[in-house]
Motif scaffolding. Structure first.
Motif, PDB file in Angstrom:
ATOM      1  N   GLN A  52      52.412  49.758  33.080  1.00 12.29           N
ATOM      2  CA  GLN A  52      52.299  49.099  34.371  1.00 12.29           C
ATOM      3  C   GLN A  52      52.407  47.591  34.198  1.00 12.29           C
ATOM      4  OE1 GLN A  52      48.482  51.677  35.055  1.00 12.29           O
ATOM      5  NE2 GLN A  52      48.956  50.639  36.962  1.00 12.29           N
ATOM      6  N   PRO A  53      53.082  46.914  35.136  1.00 13.84           N
ATOM      7  CA  PRO A  53      53.135  45.458  35.058  1.00 13.84           C
ATOM      8  C   PRO A  53      51.764  44.869  35.388  1.00 13.84           C
ATOM      9  CG  PRO A  53      54.299  46.241  37.010  1.00 13.84           C
ATOM     10  CD  PRO A  53      53.853  47.447  36.238  1.00 13.84           C
ATOM     11  N   LEU A  54      51.419  43.803  34.672  1.00 14.18           N
ATOM     12  CA  LEU A  54      50.158  43.100  34.918  1.00 14.18           C
ATOM     13  C   LEU A  54      50.397  41.619  34.698  1.00 14.18           C
ATOM     14  CD1 LEU A  54      46.971  43.473  35.341  1.00 14.18           C
ATOM     15  CD2 LEU A  54      46.884  42.980  32.906  1.00 14.18           C
ATOM     16  N   GLN A  55      49.859  40.818  35.608  1.00 15.62           N
ATOM     17  CA  GLN A  55      50.009  39.372  35.500  1.00 15.62           C
ATOM     18  C   GLN A  55      48.692  38.770  35.019  1.00 15.62           C
ATOM     19  OE1 GLN A  55      50.578  37.038  39.165  1.00 15.62           O
ATOM     20  NE2 GLN A  55      52.500  36.352  38.231  1.00 15.62           N
ATOM     21  N   CYS A  56      48.760  37.899  34.018  1.00 14.60           N
ATOM     22  CA  CYS A  56      47.580  37.219  33.500  1.00 14.60           C
ATOM     23  C   CYS A  56      47.017  36.301  34.581  1.00 14.60           C
ATOM     24  CB  CYS A  56      47.951  36.408  32.255  1.00 14.60           C
ATOM     25  SG  CYS A  56      46.588  35.431  31.590  1.00 14.60           S
ATOM     26  N   LYS A 102      49.658  33.395  34.505  1.00  8.87           N
ATOM     27  CA  LYS A 102      50.579  34.158  35.361  1.00  8.87           C
ATOM     28  C   LYS A 102      51.717  34.827  34.605  1.00  8.87           C
ATOM     29  CE  LYS A 102      48.123  32.716  38.779  1.00  8.87           C
ATOM     30  NZ  LYS A 102      46.813  33.296  38.804  1.00  8.87           N
ATOM     31  N   ALA A 103      51.638  34.873  33.260  1.00 11.36           N
ATOM     32  CA  ALA A 103      52.645  35.609  32.486  1.00 11.36           C
ATOM     33  C   ALA A 103      52.527  37.088  32.829  1.00 11.36           C
ATOM     34  CB  ALA A 103      52.427  35.392  30.994  1.00 11.36           C
ATOM     35  N   GLN A 104      53.659  37.746  32.996  1.00 12.59           N
ATOM     36  CA  GLN A 104      53.649  39.173  33.330  1.00 12.59           C
ATOM     37  C   GLN A 104      54.032  39.990  32.109  1.00 12.59           C
ATOM     38  OE1 GLN A 104      55.010  40.396  37.143  1.00 12.59           O
ATOM     39  NE2 GLN A 104      55.764  42.329  36.379  1.00 12.59           N
ATOM     40  N   VAL A 105      53.172  40.963  31.776  1.00 11.25           N
ATOM     41  CA  VAL A 105      53.396  41.871  30.652  1.00 11.25           C
ATOM     42  C   VAL A 105      53.356  43.297  31.166  1.00 11.25           C
ATOM     43  CG1 VAL A 105      52.384  40.277  28.958  1.00 11.25           C
ATOM     44  CG2 VAL A 105      50.928  41.972  30.091  1.00 11.25           C
ATOM     45  N   LEU A 106      53.708  44.238  30.310  1.00  7.83           N
ATOM     46  CA  LEU A 106      53.551  45.654  30.634  1.00  7.83           C
ATOM     47  C   LEU A 106      52.340  46.168  29.862  1.00  7.83           C
ATOM     48  CD1 LEU A 106      57.244  46.902  30.493  1.00  7.83           C
ATOM     49  CD2 LEU A 106      55.855  46.424  32.525  1.00  7.83           C
ATOM     50  N   VAL A 107      51.482  46.925  30.548  1.00  7.98           N
ATOM     51  CA  VAL A 107      50.227  47.384  29.963  1.00  7.98           C
ATOM     52  C   VAL A 107      50.079  48.882  30.156  1.00  7.98           C
ATOM     53  CG1 VAL A 107      47.698  47.185  30.072  1.00  7.98           C
ATOM     54  CG2 VAL A 107      49.120  45.167  30.461  1.00  7.98           C
ATOM     55  N   GLN A 108      49.581  49.545  29.130  1.00  8.18           N
ATOM     56  CA  GLN A 108      49.193  50.955  29.243  1.00  8.18           C
ATOM     57  C   GLN A 108      47.770  51.072  28.712  1.00  8.18           C
ATOM     58  OE1 GLN A 108      51.969  54.068  28.210  1.00  8.18           O
ATOM     59  NE2 GLN A 108      50.341  55.150  27.123  1.00  8.18           N
ATOM     60  N   LYS A 109      46.848  51.498  29.568  1.00  3.04           N
ATOM     61  CA  LYS A 109      45.459  51.722  29.171  1.00  3.04           C
ATOM     62  C   LYS A 109      45.350  53.180  28.786  1.00  3.04           C
ATOM     63  CE  LYS A 109      41.839  49.547  29.183  1.00  3.04           C
ATOM     64  NZ  LYS A 109      41.367  49.218  27.856  1.00  3.04           N
ATOM     65  N   ASN A 110      45.408  53.445  27.477  1.00  2.12           N
ATOM     66  CA  ASN A 110      45.291  54.820  26.996  1.00  2.12           C
ATOM     67  C   ASN A 110      43.865  55.326  27.134  1.00  2.12           C
ATOM     68  OD1 ASN A 110      48.077  54.973  26.046  1.00  2.12           O
ATOM     69  ND2 ASN A 110      47.414  53.375  24.657  1.00  2.12           N
ATOM     70  N   ILE A 163      43.349  39.581  27.826  1.00  2.20           N
ATOM     71  CA  ILE A 163      42.363  40.646  27.638  1.00  2.20           C
ATOM     72  C   ILE A 163      41.412  40.697  28.832  1.00  2.20           C
ATOM     73  CG2 ILE A 163      40.381  41.379  26.255  1.00  2.20           C
ATOM     74  CD1 ILE A 163      41.924  40.330  23.802  1.00  2.20           C
ATOM     75  N   ALA A 164      40.931  39.542  29.268  1.00  2.00           N
ATOM     76  CA  ALA A 164      40.033  39.486  30.428  1.00  2.00           C
ATOM     77  C   ALA A 164      40.731  40.013  31.682  1.00  2.00           C
ATOM     78  CB  ALA A 164      39.538  38.062  30.642  1.00  2.00           C
ATOM     79  N   SER A 165      42.011  39.677  31.855  1.00  6.30           N
ATOM     80  CA  SER A 165      42.769  40.155  33.014  1.00  6.30           C
ATOM     81  C   SER A 165      42.919  41.676  32.981  1.00  6.30           C
ATOM     82  CB  SER A 165      44.150  39.500  33.061  1.00  6.30           C
ATOM     83  OG  SER A 165      44.040  38.106  33.243  1.00  6.30           O
ATOM     84  N   ILE A 166      43.147  42.230  31.794  1.00 12.50           N
ATOM     85  CA  ILE A 166      43.288  43.679  31.648  1.00 12.50           C
ATOM     86  C   ILE A 166      41.968  44.373  31.959  1.00 12.50           C
ATOM     87  CG2 ILE A 166      43.677  45.543  29.977  1.00 12.50           C
ATOM     88  CD1 ILE A 166      45.725  43.628  28.608  1.00 12.50           C
ATOM     89  N   ALA A 214      38.526  47.260  38.167  1.00 12.31           N
ATOM     90  CA  ALA A 214      38.781  47.294  39.613  1.00 12.31           C
ATOM     91  C   ALA A 214      39.618  48.501  40.030  1.00 12.31           C
ATOM     92  CB  ALA A 214      39.491  46.007  40.037  1.00 12.31           C
ATOM     93  N   GLY A 215      40.070  49.298  39.063  1.00 13.44           N
ATOM     94  CA  GLY A 215      40.882  50.468  39.376  1.00 13.44           C
ATOM     95  C   GLY A 215      42.346  50.158  39.616  1.00 13.44           C
ATOM     96  N   GLU A 216      42.793  48.957  39.249  1.00 11.88           N
ATOM     97  CA  GLU A 216      44.183  48.559  39.452  1.00 11.88           C
ATOM     98  C   GLU A 216      45.089  49.025  38.312  1.00 11.88           C
ATOM     99  OE1 GLU A 216      43.773  44.361  39.834  1.00 11.88           O
ATOM    100  OE2 GLU A 216      42.658  44.516  41.706  1.00 11.88           O
ATOM    101  N   LEU A 217      44.507  49.391  37.182  1.00 12.94           N
ATOM    102  CA  LEU A 217      45.249  49.929  36.046  1.00 12.94           C
ATOM    103  C   LEU A 217      44.810  51.358  35.821  1.00 12.94           C
ATOM    104  CD1 LEU A 217      45.260  47.305  33.134  1.00 12.94           C
ATOM    105  CD2 LEU A 217      47.218  48.221  34.336  1.00 12.94           C
ATOM    106  N   GLU A 218      45.770  52.248  35.687  1.00 13.51           N
ATOM    107  CA  GLU A 218      45.454  53.638  35.399  1.00 13.51           C
ATOM    108  C   GLU A 218      44.963  53.742  33.949  1.00 13.51           C
ATOM    109  OE1 GLU A 218      47.599  58.009  35.113  1.00 13.51           O
ATOM    110  OE2 GLU A 218      48.824  56.216  35.405  1.00 13.51           O
ATOM    111  N   ILE A 219      43.871  54.466  33.751  1.00 13.65           N
ATOM    112  CA  ILE A 219      43.357  54.733  32.408  1.00 13.65           C
ATOM    113  C   ILE A 219      43.660  56.200  32.123  1.00 13.65           C
ATOM    114  CG2 ILE A 219      41.332  54.747  30.918  1.00 13.65           C
ATOM    115  CD1 ILE A 219      40.187  52.595  32.852  1.00 13.65           C
ATOM    116  N   LEU A 220      44.534  56.431  31.146  1.00 13.62           N
ATOM    117  CA  LEU A 220      45.014  57.785  30.897  1.00 13.62           C
ATOM    118  C   LEU A 220      43.901  58.740  30.480  1.00 13.62           C
ATOM    119  CD1 LEU A 220      48.376  56.959  29.099  1.00 13.62           C
ATOM    120  CD2 LEU A 220      47.968  57.424  31.527  1.00 13.62           C
TER     121      LEU A 220
END
Length: 98
Positions: A2-6, A10-18, A62-65, A71-77
């Motif tokens: 998932q895209p996430l912005q710091c 404001k750098a945008q990376v792709l993140v997967q919360k396993n 890390i803090a942004s992730i 907040a439930g904005e990133l899916e945790i697999l």
């Protein structure tokens, strides 16, 4: 992923919360150039390791992730916590050699 912005740069990376303990981050060249912590290391020569190797972590990202996951904005697999290791302490541990 998932895209996430710091929140900081404001750098945008792709993140997967396993899981809560395991996160995969994919950086683009643009995100690396925009990251304030990585730019500080490049500018002031504080970076250790092989030149051009990716930085191991950025505190602001890390803090942004963590904030996005909480907040439930990133899916945790796998939302289950990693079990603590089972240690058999019934046998005494031998003293180290000197």
């Amino acid at each position: 992923m998932q895209p996430l912005q710091c929140a900081e740069c404001k750098a945008q990376v792709l993140v997967q919360k396993n899981s809560w303990e395991h996160t995969t981050v994919q950086w683009s060249d643009q995100a690396r150039a925009q990251c304030l912590e990585i730019a500080d290391d490049r500018e002031f020569g504080q970076r250790e390791g092989r030149p051009g190797a990716p930085r191991k972590e950025c505190g602001a990202l890390i803090a942004s992730i963590v904030n996005a996951a909480t907040a439930g904005e990133l899916e945790i697999l796998n939302d289950e916590p990693v079990p603590k290791p089972i240690v058999d302490d019934s046998e005494p541990v031998p003293a180290p050699f000197h």
